[in-house]
Scaffold this active site. Sequence first.
Site, short mmCIF file in Angstrom:
data_model
loop_
_atom_site.label_atom_id
_atom_site.label_comp_id
_atom_site.label_asym_id
_atom_site.label_seq_id
_atom_site.Cartn_x
_atom_site.Cartn_y
_atom_site.Cartn_z
N LYS A 22 0.83 -1.21 0.00
CA LYS A 22 0.00 0.00 0.00
C LYS A 22 0.86 1.26 0.00
O LYS A 22 0.60 2.19 -0.77
CB LYS A 22 -0.90 -0.01 1.25
N ASN A 23 1.88 1.28 0.87
CA ASN A 23 2.63 2.53 1.04
C ASN A 23 3.63 2.81 -0.08
O ASN A 23 4.25 3.86 -0.10
CB ASN A 23 3.30 2.57 2.41
N ARG A 97 -4.33 10.82 4.32
CA ARG A 97 -3.17 11.71 4.36
C ARG A 97 -2.29 11.59 3.12
O ARG A 97 -1.68 12.55 2.70
CB ARG A 97 -2.31 11.38 5.58
N CYS A 121 -3.94 13.18 13.06
CA CYS A 121 -4.72 11.95 12.93
C CYS A 121 -4.51 11.12 14.18
O CYS A 121 -3.80 11.53 15.09
CB CYS A 121 -4.35 11.19 11.67
N ARG A 126 1.48 14.63 13.20
CA ARG A 126 1.94 14.40 11.83
C ARG A 126 2.02 15.66 10.96
O ARG A 126 1.27 15.83 10.00
CB ARG A 126 1.08 13.32 11.15
N PRO A 127 2.93 16.56 11.31
CA PRO A 127 3.09 17.78 10.51
C PRO A 127 3.63 17.49 9.11
O PRO A 127 4.10 16.38 8.83
CB PRO A 127 4.11 18.61 11.30
N VAL A 128 3.57 18.49 8.23
CA VAL A 128 4.10 18.33 6.87
C VAL A 128 5.19 19.36 6.60
O VAL A 128 5.53 19.65 5.45
CB VAL A 128 2.98 18.45 5.80
N ASP A 129 5.75 19.93 7.68
CA ASP A 129 6.76 20.99 7.52
C ASP A 129 7.96 20.56 6.66
O ASP A 129 8.50 21.35 5.89
CB ASP A 129 7.23 21.49 8.90
N VAL A 167 14.56 11.28 9.87
CA VAL A 167 14.12 10.47 8.73
C VAL A 167 12.61 10.61 8.53
O VAL A 167 11.83 10.38 9.46
CB VAL A 167 14.48 8.98 8.96
N ASP A 311 4.86 0.35 11.81
CA ASP A 311 3.60 -0.20 11.31
C ASP A 311 3.37 -1.66 11.72
O ASP A 311 2.33 -2.24 11.39
CB ASP A 311 3.54 -0.09 9.77
N ARG A 403 -8.86 -0.30 4.54
CA ARG A 403 -7.95 0.69 3.94
C ARG A 403 -6.61 0.06 3.58
O ARG A 403 -5.95 0.52 2.66
CB ARG A 403 -7.70 1.84 4.93
C1 EPZ Z 1 4.64 6.75 6.20
O1 EPZ Z 1 4.00 7.86 6.80
C2 EPZ Z 1 3.62 5.65 6.14
N1 EPZ Z 1 2.48 6.08 5.33
C3 EPZ Z 1 3.18 5.27 7.55
O2 EPZ Z 1 2.28 4.19 7.47
C4 EPZ Z 1 4.40 4.86 8.35
O3 EPZ Z 1 4.01 4.59 9.69
C5 EPZ Z 1 5.45 5.96 8.34
O4 EPZ Z 1 5.76 6.31 6.95
C6 EPZ Z 1 6.75 5.60 9.04
O5 EPZ Z 1 7.30 4.46 8.45
C7 EPZ Z 1 2.54 6.04 4.01
O6 EPZ Z 1 3.55 5.66 3.43
C8 EPZ Z 1 1.32 6.45 3.24
P1 EPZ Z 1 7.10 9.93 8.12
P2 EPZ Z 1 4.67 9.31 6.74
O7 EPZ Z 1 7.10 11.17 7.30
O8 EPZ Z 1 5.37 9.45 5.45
C9 EPZ Z 1 7.34 13.36 11.47
C10 EPZ Z 1 0.22 3.04 7.77
O9 EPZ Z 1 -0.37 2.53 8.77
N2 EPZ Z 1 7.20 14.34 10.36
O10 EPZ Z 1 8.22 8.97 7.91
O11 EPZ Z 1 3.62 10.29 7.09
C11 EPZ Z 1 6.08 12.52 11.66
O12 EPZ Z 1 5.11 13.20 12.42
C12 EPZ Z 1 0.90 4.39 7.88
O13 EPZ Z 1 0.27 2.50 6.67
C13 EPZ Z 1 7.34 15.69 10.64
O14 EPZ Z 1 7.53 16.11 11.79
O15 EPZ Z 1 5.71 9.17 7.94
C14 EPZ Z 1 6.64 11.29 12.33
O16 EPZ Z 1 6.78 11.51 13.69
C15 EPZ Z 1 0.70 5.03 9.21
N3 EPZ Z 1 7.25 16.58 9.59
C16 EPZ Z 1 8.02 11.14 11.68
O17 EPZ Z 1 8.33 12.42 11.12
C17 EPZ Z 1 7.03 16.18 8.31
O18 EPZ Z 1 6.95 17.03 7.42
C18 EPZ Z 1 8.09 10.11 10.56
O19 EPZ Z 1 7.01 10.32 9.65
C19 EPZ Z 1 6.91 14.80 8.04
C20 EPZ Z 1 7.01 13.89 9.09
#
Ligand code: EPZ
Length: 424
Positions: A22-23, A97, A121, A126-129, A167, A311, A403
């Site tokens: 999925k991811n 998301r 969520c 989960r910010p997008v900064d 990361v 996950d 999902r």
């Molecule tokens: C991906 O989410 C996956 N989703 C998640 O799977 C997975 O848990 C996660 O990676 C970690 O492996 C998809 O691929 C669609 P991150 P993502 O950016 O990309 C922080 C599932 O159940 N962060 O690696 O959103 C964030 O809050 C889902 O399938 C910021 O602060 O994860 C987290 O603490 C749930 N700012 C950490 O980084 C940002 O701009 C890692 O998040 C982006 C992230």
Amino acid sequence: MDSISIRGGARLNGQIPISGAKNAALPLMAVSLLTREPLYLENLPSLADTRFMGELLATLGVEVAYGVNGGGPSAVRLQAPKLVSTLAPYDLVRKMRASFYVLGPLVAREGEAKVSLPGGCAIGTRPVDQHLMALESLGAHIDLQDGYVLAKAPNGLVGAEIAFPFVTVGATVTALMAATLAKGRTTIQNAAREPEVSDVADCLNAMGARISGIGTATLTVDGVAQLGGATHRVLPDRIETGTYAMAVAIAGGEVDLIGARADLVQRVIDVLSEAGVEVAETNEGLRVARNGHRARSTDITTEPFPGFPTDLQAQFMAFMATAEGESTIKETIFENRFMHVPELSRLGAEISVDGQSASVTGVERLKGAPVMATDLRASVSLVLAGLAAEGETVVNRVYHLDRGFERIEEKLGACGADIRRVSS
Ligand code: EPZ
């Protein structure tokens, strides 16, 4: 709303086919926005989330055709000769998301995009900064207005040095997709090494992108003027693989996970082996077995790949709830990812949480009860616990499971689990 009913106690024996990840599938679908040519994806999992991504892309002008080349619903052609919109509205982004993945490709191809901020969520804020930092580094002008990100790069993006402070899978993918069409060279430092990121990079290269360092923490992208079409097979889902491996670990028995790849789940295999579960590579995938003895408690800490994946943390906790001894489970990726704890406790698990750390004391038997969860992986951990619980466990809010898990009741049912979907 549907629920899943499980009567615990049956051992699992047979085969489970592993679906596409999925991811990886979700960003791969968004990649189609970067080219006028057709992108054929094979091994696409048939899930609520992938269908939803198809609907979102269609609103932007992508023609989405399932079942092409006689490939059934897992073969999709995505083609966007001309984009008709650069807007991803709140109503669509809040539902999933991963919709945010359209931002990078839209700015790269059209020079502008308006994409709703996803909001928090169940598993954290989960910010997008970092996604925005990456696009700004590439020269996009970013404004936040009324809950929307407005990104503009009328003269195109320009290659840059991007160094992530931690990361992040999502922001690495956003940076990668956008940089393929930027002028000049982009270097992404501290890039996520998750296999799904590499799968996206491989697909982009098949389309004519010039990405090197795939699978390492430094990705280098030499921008090209345009990308072409490609045919790409989505890699097998390592989280589905780990989930079914833990189902066997909990219920006992022996199951072949067809299409699973050991290199995607090495850390998980090591941890399961430590706990007394046998995992072996076969010609077709992985064989997982637990016969006779009770499993041993083992500690884990979630980490970016190649560490133990967040996950699979909830599923592992369900497993440890019935293992012998005490296990410590530390969550380091998301700040609020223990919502399954009170529900597992309803099934008789003994778990105490202290901040980002949970202590699990294994019990001989869990007891069935009605439960529900607020996210996908938490929901599936309750299904796994139900396999080992006495009596009936009913998992409500099944839409979370739909999902991310393709036909879960059929896959487990075919191996002897007493599991059924109840429609209401
Ligand atoms: C991906 O989410 C996956 N989703 C998640 O799977 C997975 O848990 C996660 O990676 C970690 O492996 C998809 O691929 C669609 P991150 P993502 O950016 O990309 C922080 C599932 O159940 N962060 O690696 O959103 C964030 O809050 C889902 O399938 C910021 O602060 O994860 C987290 O603490 C749930 N700012 C950490 O980084 C940002 O701009 C890692 O998040 C982006 C992230």
